[in-house]
Design an enzyme around this catalytic site. Sequence first.
Site, mmCIF file in Angstrom:
data_model
loop_
_atom_site.group_PDB
_atom_site.id
_atom_site.type_symbol
_atom_site.label_atom_id
_atom_site.label_comp_id
_atom_site.label_asym_id
_atom_site.label_seq_id
_atom_site.Cartn_x
_atom_site.Cartn_y
_atom_site.Cartn_z
ATOM 1 N N LYS A 92 9.179 3.820 10.994
ATOM 2 C CA LYS A 92 9.605 2.467 11.460
ATOM 3 C C LYS A 92 9.749 1.690 10.080
ATOM 4 C CE LYS A 92 4.590 0.251 10.103
ATOM 5 N NZ LYS A 92 5.350 -0.494 9.102
ATOM 6 N N LYS A 99 7.941 -1.529 -1.861
ATOM 7 C CA LYS A 99 7.387 -0.694 -0.861
ATOM 8 C C LYS A 99 8.485 -0.071 0.158
ATOM 9 C CE LYS A 99 4.801 1.239 2.150
ATOM 10 N NZ LYS A 99 4.156 2.316 1.643
ATOM 11 N N CYS A 134 4.645 5.373 9.362
ATOM 12 C CA CYS A 134 5.299 4.442 8.154
ATOM 13 C C CYS A 134 6.687 4.834 8.248
ATOM 14 C CB CYS A 134 4.570 4.706 6.825
ATOM 15 S SG CYS A 134 2.788 3.726 6.765
ATOM 16 N N GLU A 159 0.724 -1.320 -0.058
ATOM 17 C CA GLU A 159 -0.037 0.064 -0.089
ATOM 18 C C GLU A 159 0.740 1.231 0.069
ATOM 19 O OE1 GLU A 159 -3.536 0.281 -0.085
ATOM 20 O OE2 GLU A 159 -2.373 2.171 -0.955
#
Length: 433
Positions: free
Chosen positions: A263, A204, A260, A151
């Site tokens: 981390k 990602k 996001c 995502e």
Amino acid sequence: MSVTPSRVAIFGAGYVGLVTGACLADLGHSVVIRDVLADRIEALKRGEIPIYEPGLAELIAANAERIAFTTDVREAIDGADFVYVAVGTPPTYSGDADLSAVWNVIDELPAIDRACVVVMKSTVPVGTGSKVRHRLDERGLVQVGYASNPEFTAEGTAVADFLRPDRIVVGAFREEDGDAVVALHAGIESPVVRCDVASAEMIKLAANAALMTRISFINEIANVCEATGADVVRVAEGIGLDRRIGPSFLRAGIGFGGSCFPKDSLALKQLAANSGYHFQLLNAVIEVNELQKRRVIGKLHRHLGSLRDRRVALLGLAFKPDTDDTREAPSIVLAGRLLAEGAEVRAWDPIVDGHDLYGVEIAASPAAAAAGADAVVIVTEWPELIDVDWASVGASMRTPVLIDGRNLLDPVLIRAAGFQYEGIGRAAGPPED
Ligand code: NAD
Ligand code: UDX
């Protein structure tokens, strides 16, 4: 392209699970969202949306007949063609991603006697898909497919990002599973990147790392601008017009936060380290970001000297505008540092309640936060801050110092309103007499 309605189970009713569920329902699919938090599911059943994400409540309401909520695994899985995993993967103490919620989902799956595909939406280290595949096979779920479909939505614009993405990435072990996930997105205009599972997982992490690198880069340029008299806003504009560079993610400020970037940067750093590679550039990106949050304290020292018993107003608590998310927000680091220096901290945010911020007094408006303060710091670039009557706010302060951590305001206007103004990497104002 016409949509063949599928039945989609989504594990995780958080930012990603709710947006994914609402958007897939909007495409015509039938969605059941499962969470372990009974209160959250009960609230969702009553039509209450537990997070602030623009457009989400409306989309869920508009597609209510195709969205159900449950805490029950079997109810979620019943007849599902797809099982989306959208649970949290927070950092562990070591910086590695904590995959315990992901493994819970996989281990909770009951025997499934029909073809379906487990789709990983959660951000996971490269290699996770292979391990999940192995665990599914061990459990006799050999006919259950697996795909990685990372995502890329950003909070605040997640609904639009999902329905109009820059790309859809699908990595699968079996061609037909990847085809099924692509078909599920029929109705969305987007380039599709098909690849192996490991590459999808890396896309990602690498995309996030590239964006963070740009932010730390422009923040370092900003710091050099401060030392040399250039203005980073003009510099960013000047370099961003180069088509090879582009204008996005060149806003200098007090560093990136959120659920996001921090981390995922640690997870990629540890993933590399666990594989025997020292990711030097990423280490620098992380370190620059940590220091950037603290530079504001240095600026306050320069204007006020010791911060003991000084009152500082923090304007904005969310890690960025249009969200209620404070995970890894610079506001938390700043509040902690200020309290440690003996300062009094008052904060305002239009959405975040903030009452769990220990030692910080919450004010109802920017003006109330600033009244009697020695300095205000703009931490989040909430647009409502532009329209504040800064002249009267300045007049109500003990010393009118404004540190603009997001370069939101016009330095000329703010100085004209009587403030000592400092942005991030901005040219110094006219010499004070
Ligand atoms: P979140 O914390 O908002 O939501 C996760 C939800 O999962 C929680 O409600 C939690 O109770 C639930 N959960 C935990 N265990 C469960 C289980 N066994 N079954 C069902 N539900 C369970 O997290 P998020 O921000 O939505 O992020 C989810 C994942 O997506 C993370 O890996 C994150 O890195 C990734 N991601 C997030 C964003 C974002 O903007 N937030 C963007 C891209 C990717
Ligand atoms: C990010 C990614 O953009 C998204 O693709 C991914 O799926 C999740 O992580 P998000 O964290 O929601 O999204 O917000 P984003 O707009 O990317 O901002 C992240 C942080 O970077 C914020 O703290 C923001 O203030 C900061 N930022 C962003 C800058 O400091 N400068 C910029 O130019 C852009």
